[in-house]
Design an enzyme around this catalytic site. Structure first.
Site, PDB file in Angstrom:
ATOM      1  CG  ASP A  15     -17.711  -0.925  -6.947  1.00 38.01           C
ATOM      2  OD1 ASP A  15     -17.528  -1.738  -7.811  1.00 38.01           O
ATOM      3  OD2 ASP A  15     -17.819  -1.948  -5.819  1.00 38.01           O
ATOM      4  CG  LEU A  86     -22.834   0.716  -4.762  1.00 37.73           C
ATOM      5  CD1 LEU A  86     -22.936   0.648  -6.119  1.00 37.73           C
ATOM      6  CD2 LEU A  86     -22.340  -0.630  -4.251  1.00 37.73           C
ATOM      7  CB  ALA A  88     -16.890   5.410  -0.178  1.00 40.00           C
ATOM      8  CB  SER A  90     -13.680   4.725  -2.071  1.00 39.87           C
ATOM      9  OG  SER A  90     -13.383   5.022  -3.651  1.00 39.87           O
ATOM     10  CB  THR A 133     -14.329  -2.298   2.288  1.00 36.04           C
ATOM     11  OG1 THR A 133     -12.763  -2.707   2.098  1.00 36.04           O
ATOM     12  CG2 THR A 133     -14.029  -1.402   3.705  1.00 36.04           C
ATOM     13  CD  GLU A 135      -8.076  -1.353   3.403  1.00 37.74           C
ATOM     14  OE1 GLU A 135      -7.581  -1.149   4.208  1.00 37.74           O
ATOM     15  OE2 GLU A 135      -7.490  -2.229   2.690  1.00 37.74           O
ATOM     16  CE1 TYR A 157     -13.138   2.867   1.588  1.00 33.66           C
ATOM     17  CE2 TYR A 157     -12.399   0.966   2.203  1.00 33.66           C
ATOM     18  CZ  TYR A 157     -13.174   1.693   1.676  1.00 33.66           C
ATOM     19  OH  TYR A 157     -14.066   0.967   0.797  1.00 33.66           O
ATOM     20  CE  LYS A 161     -16.924   2.425   2.309  1.00 26.82           C
ATOM     21  NZ  LYS A 161     -17.636   2.114   1.769  1.00 26.82           N
TER      22      LYS A 161
HETATM   23  P1  NAP Z   1     -14.998   3.948  -6.540  1.00 28.67           P
HETATM   24  O1  NAP Z   1     -14.928   4.498  -8.098  1.00 28.67           O
HETATM   25  O2  NAP Z   1     -14.376   5.757  -5.718  1.00 28.67           O
HETATM   26  O3  NAP Z   1     -16.623   5.308  -6.283  1.00 28.67           O
HETATM   27  C1  NAP Z   1     -17.238   6.196  -5.670  1.00 28.67           C
HETATM   28  C2  NAP Z   1     -18.836   6.851  -6.078  1.00 28.67           C
HETATM   29  O4  NAP Z   1     -19.245   7.669  -4.264  1.00 28.67           O
HETATM   30  C3  NAP Z   1     -18.196   7.497  -6.670  1.00 28.67           C
HETATM   31  O5  NAP Z   1     -19.439   7.624  -7.627  1.00 28.67           O
HETATM   32  C4  NAP Z   1     -18.047   8.809  -6.413  1.00 28.67           C
HETATM   33  O6  NAP Z   1     -18.462   9.954  -6.301  1.00 28.67           O
HETATM   34  C5  NAP Z   1     -19.064   9.079  -5.266  1.00 28.67           C
HETATM   35  N1  NAP Z   1     -19.618   9.888  -3.688  1.00 28.67           N
HETATM   36  C6  NAP Z   1     -18.094   9.750  -2.536  1.00 28.67           C
HETATM   37  N2  NAP Z   1     -18.747  11.087  -1.984  1.00 28.67           N
HETATM   38  C7  NAP Z   1     -19.939  10.778  -2.346  1.00 28.67           C
HETATM   39  C8  NAP Z   1     -21.152  12.015  -1.840  1.00 28.67           C
HETATM   40  N3  NAP Z   1     -20.344  12.898  -0.430  1.00 28.67           N
HETATM   41  N4  NAP Z   1     -21.525  11.617  -1.781  1.00 28.67           N
HETATM   42  C9  NAP Z   1     -22.484  11.205  -2.352  1.00 28.67           C
HETATM   43  N5  NAP Z   1     -21.306  10.439  -3.515  1.00 28.67           N
HETATM   44  C10 NAP Z   1     -20.379  10.299  -3.403  1.00 28.67           C
HETATM   45  O7  NAP Z   1     -15.561   2.808  -5.811  1.00 28.67           O
HETATM   46  P2  NAP Z   1     -15.816   1.558  -6.176  1.00 28.67           P
HETATM   47  O8  NAP Z   1     -14.351   0.694  -6.201  1.00 28.67           O
HETATM   48  O9  NAP Z   1     -17.081   2.478  -7.382  1.00 28.67           O
HETATM   49  O10 NAP Z   1     -16.706   1.463  -4.998  1.00 28.67           O
HETATM   50  C11 NAP Z   1     -18.098   1.592  -4.949  1.00 28.67           C
HETATM   51  C12 NAP Z   1     -17.958   1.187  -2.782  1.00 28.67           C
HETATM   52  O11 NAP Z   1     -17.444  -0.321  -2.243  1.00 28.67           O
HETATM   53  C13 NAP Z   1     -17.611   2.450  -1.848  1.00 28.67           C
HETATM   54  O12 NAP Z   1     -18.042   2.678  -0.577  1.00 28.67           O
HETATM   55  C14 NAP Z   1     -16.287   1.429  -1.502  1.00 28.67           C
HETATM   56  O13 NAP Z   1     -15.604   2.175  -0.368  1.00 28.67           O
HETATM   57  C15 NAP Z   1     -16.875   0.111  -1.736  1.00 28.67           C
HETATM   58  N6  NAP Z   1     -15.791  -0.762  -1.927  1.00 28.67           N
HETATM   59  C16 NAP Z   1     -14.922  -0.692  -2.499  1.00 28.67           C
HETATM   60  C17 NAP Z   1     -14.146  -1.689  -3.597  1.00 28.67           C
HETATM   61  C18 NAP Z   1     -13.245  -2.356  -4.317  1.00 28.67           C
HETATM   62  O14 NAP Z   1     -12.042  -2.716  -4.257  1.00 28.67           O
HETATM   63  N7  NAP Z   1     -13.394  -1.172  -5.349  1.00 28.67           N
HETATM   64  C19 NAP Z   1     -13.329  -2.970  -1.693  1.00 28.67           C
HETATM   65  C20 NAP Z   1     -14.978  -2.971  -0.732  1.00 28.67           C
HETATM   66  C21 NAP Z   1     -15.579  -1.527  -0.926  1.00 28.67           C
HETATM   67  P3  NAP Z   1     -17.489  11.234  -7.598  1.00 28.67           P
HETATM   68  O15 NAP Z   1     -17.505  10.279  -9.127  1.00 28.67           O
HETATM   69  O16 NAP Z   1     -17.947  12.625  -7.921  1.00 28.67           O
HETATM   70  O17 NAP Z   1     -15.986  11.113  -6.938  1.00 28.67           O
HETATM   71  O1  F7E Z   2      -4.043  -0.093  -2.393  1.00 31.17           O
HETATM   72  C1  F7E Z   2      -0.127  -0.665  -1.984  1.00 31.17           C
HETATM   73  C2  F7E Z   2      -1.198  -0.624  -1.108  1.00 31.17           C
HETATM   74  O2  F7E Z   2      -5.112   1.485  -3.120  1.00 31.17           O
HETATM   75  C3  F7E Z   2      -3.634  -1.652  -2.578  1.00 31.17           C
HETATM   76  C4  F7E Z   2     -10.410   0.687  -2.032  1.00 31.17           C
HETATM   77  O3  F7E Z   2     -11.149   0.029  -3.008  1.00 31.17           O
HETATM   78  O4  F7E Z   2      -9.945  -2.117  -1.538  1.00 31.17           O
HETATM   79  C5  F7E Z   2      -9.168  -0.805  -2.179  1.00 31.17           C
HETATM   80  O5  F7E Z   2      -8.420  -0.170  -1.256  1.00 31.17           O
HETATM   81  C6  F7E Z   2      -1.849  -2.012  -2.135  1.00 31.17           C
HETATM   82  C7  F7E Z   2      -1.656  -1.267  -0.800  1.00 31.17           C
HETATM   83  O6  F7E Z   2      -6.307  -0.346  -3.081  1.00 31.17           O
HETATM   84  C8  F7E Z   2       0.816   1.702  -4.287  1.00 31.17           C
HETATM   85  O7  F7E Z   2      -0.248   0.449   0.409  1.00 31.17           O
HETATM   86  C9  F7E Z   2       1.443   0.161  -3.788  1.00 31.17           C
HETATM   87  O8  F7E Z   2      -1.719  -2.260   0.002  1.00 31.17           O
HETATM   88  O9  F7E Z   2      -5.107  -0.080  -4.802  1.00 31.17           O
HETATM   89  P1  F7E Z   2      -5.385   0.708  -3.101  1.00 31.17           P
HETATM   90  P2  F7E Z   2      -7.122  -0.856  -1.072  1.00 31.17           P
HETATM   91  O10 F7E Z   2      -5.795   0.604  -0.061  1.00 31.17           O
HETATM   92  O11 F7E Z   2      -6.697  -1.805  -0.771  1.00 31.17           O
HETATM   93  C10 F7E Z   2     -10.260  -2.033  -0.531  1.00 31.17           C
HETATM   94  C11 F7E Z   2     -11.190  -3.360  -0.202  1.00 31.17           C
HETATM   95  C12 F7E Z   2     -11.685  -0.524  -0.101  1.00 31.17           C
HETATM   96  O12 F7E Z   2     -12.680  -1.250   0.535  1.00 31.17           O
HETATM   97  C13 F7E Z   2     -10.879   0.346  -1.346  1.00 31.17           C
HETATM   98  O13 F7E Z   2     -12.186   0.924  -1.168  1.00 31.17           O
HETATM   99  O14 F7E Z   2      -1.200  -1.482  -2.922  1.00 31.17           O
HETATM  100  N1  F7E Z   2       0.726   0.166  -3.085  1.00 31.17           N
HETATM  101  N2  F7E Z   2       2.321   0.621  -4.345  1.00 31.17           N
HETATM  102  C14 F7E Z   2       0.015   1.321  -3.639  1.00 31.17           C
HETATM  103  N3  F7E Z   2      -1.362   1.733  -3.495  1.00 31.17           N
HETATM  104  C15 F7E Z   2      -1.677   2.707  -4.460  1.00 31.17           C
HETATM  105  N4  F7E Z   2      -2.923   3.914  -4.264  1.00 31.17           N
HETATM  106  N5  F7E Z   2      -0.441   3.672  -4.958  1.00 31.17           N
HETATM  107  C16 F7E Z   2       0.265   2.503  -5.082  1.00 31.17           C
HETATM  108  O15 F7E Z   2       1.759   3.477  -5.382  1.00 31.17           O
END
Ligand code: NAP
Ligand code: F7E
Length: 341
Positions: A15, A86, A88, A90, A133, A135, A157, A161
């Site tokens: 993001d 952003l 986390a 994550s 999130t 979650e 997680y 959050k």
């Molecule tokens: P991501 O790809 O895992 O990116 C997380 C970022 O946080 C990376 O830049 C990471 O740095 C940085 N980070 C981790 N630990 C840190 C620390 N201790 N201090 C400073 N930076 C740190 O996550 P994303 O998918 O872009 O998501 C962005 C945010 O939205 C996160 O907070 C996530 O929990 C939340 N979120 C994501 C989703 C989704 O579906 N993608 C949905 C809902 C909420 P490094 O590159 O060094 O690891």
């Molecule tokens: O899993 C199932 C797993 O790890 C999605 C993060 O961005 O979205 C993300 O969290 C589903 C789960 O995402 C595998 O059990 C099956 O039910 O892609 P995921 P997540 O856990 O939904 C939320 C909104 C966030 O906020 C989080 O930061 O898929 N699943 N087989 C698997 N998941 C993974 N990772 N790997 C597998 O092999």
């Protein structure tokens, strides 16, 4: 007009990269906080980084959400108009393995930023976005989740959050900080982390297609997720901070699919004909062309507790932010496949 300045924690993430590009297009000066790592981790933003001497509007600095002093000095020096948190740990499954660290970064990290804003007397100068999130809804039984749906987080997680969510509301109410929570459902893209399920499936199936891998191992195939595209979702983050008043918003597509349905869609687009056999952990997908199993389940990828079902209701975001998702799940998968090619 004075140039707007954004400070993004988590700039190296999925993001962070999309948001940086979005804000640069809007003529912001963007400061991104990265943490020190032993190997370069700026691949997602290398295309917008110019060099240290240029008059670039994109500047990287070191910091860490576990280090209050770095947060305070960055905010003091940069004096941003908007902060996007952003950053986390994550990954939901990983949060069961490193629960204390996940709580520190995800929960206390948000508090550290809010405290810095307050202690610097920037309450009226800075707008703050907290990356919440779906979650946090966790094991909810509601068929659609909206801003009023009670939280029932089901992982360290999700719990961490939830703390960040409530502390953001608390600082808004206590100190008048313009602080917003986005409650974002899963959003993906070609630059999604490789251990999240959508990227793992598409990358795995593409490698199998190209004879670079034999099998893909997955966990629970029956969880349902509401998947959107990160590009759409970062626009919603920005829109939240442009409103007259701070508020919290659910951002989602309103559609949900099982992991298995996602696999089937992706496999079809990549040119596989699959036959599913077996049950539970023994379920597998056979490639009909050569009768070989190419997807199997492994207990390693199961979670101690699962979030079974998520589907967001975005009526509020539609009405107040005039936001709705533009990119469909099919277009998202096509783009992810194209990227692997
Ligand atoms: P991501 O790809 O895992 O990116 C997380 C970022 O946080 C990376 O830049 C990471 O740095 C940085 N980070 C981790 N630990 C840190 C620390 N201790 N201090 C400073 N930076 C740190 O996550 P994303 O998918 O872009 O998501 C962005 C945010 O939205 C996160 O907070 C996530 O929990 C939340 N979120 C994501 C989703 C989704 O579906 N993608 C949905 C809902 C909420 P490094 O590159 O060094 O690891
Ligand atoms: O899993 C199932 C797993 O790890 C999605 C993060 O961005 O979205 C993300 O969290 C589903 C789960 O995402 C595998 O059990 C099956 O039910 O892609 P995921 P997540 O856990 O939904 C939320 C909104 C966030 O906020 C989080 O930061 O898929 N699943 N087989 C698997 N998941 C993974 N990772 N790997 C597998 O092999």
């Amino acid at each position: 007009m004075k140039k707007k300045i954004a400070l993004i924690f988590g700039v190296t993430g999925q993001d962070g990269a999309y948001l940086s590009k979005f804000l640069l297009k809007k003529k912001y000066k963007v400061y991104g906080v990265k943490r020190r790592s032993s190997i370069i981790n700026t691949q997602r933003i290398d295309d917008i980084y110019i060099d240290i001497n240029s008059k670039s509007n994109f500047i990287l600095c070191y910091g860490d959400l576990t280090d209050s002093s770095s947060i305070l000095s960055l905010i003091k020096k940069i004096k941003p108009s908007e902060i996007y948190n952003l950053a986390a740990q994550s990954h939901v499954k990983v949060s069961f393995e490193v629960p204390e660290y996940s709580a520190d970064v995800n929960g206390l990290g948000a508090l550290r930023i809010l405290e810095a804003i307050k202690n610097l007397n920037f309450e009226k100068k800075i707008r703050f976005y907290q990356a919440g999130t779906s979650e946090m809804f966790g094991r909810t039984k509601e068929r659609f989740q909206n801003e009023k749906t009670p939280f029932y987080p089901a992982s360290p997680y999700g719990v961490s959050k939830s703390f960040a969510h409530w502390i953001t509301i608390n600082y808004r109410e206590a100190y008048g900080i313009f602080a917003c929570n986005g409650i974002l459902f899963n959003h993906e893209s070609p630059i999604r982390g490789e251990t999240f399920v959508t990227k793992k499936i598409i990358q795995g199936l593409m490698k199998i297609k190209m004879n670079k891998q034999k099998k893909l191992y997955l966990g629970n195939l029956y969880a349902k997720r509401d998947w959107g595209h990160a590009k759409d979702y970062v626009e919603a983050m920005w829109k939240m901070l442009q409103q007259k008043n701070p508020d919290d918003y659910v951002i989602a597509t309103g559609k949900t699919l099982t992991i298995k349905e996602f696999v089937n869609k992706a496999a079809k687009k990549i040119g596989f004909k699959l036959k599913w056999v077996g049950k539970g952990i023994n379920e597998k997908a056979i490639n009909i062309e050569n009768n070989m199993p190419i997807i199997e389940c492994h207990k390693r990828y199961l979670r101690p507790v699962e979030v079974d079902y998520l589907k967001g209701n975005t009526q509020k975001a539609k009405k107040k932010l005039n936001w709705s998702p533009k990119i469909s799940i099919d277009d998202l998968i096509d783009e992810m496949i194209q990227h692997e090619l």
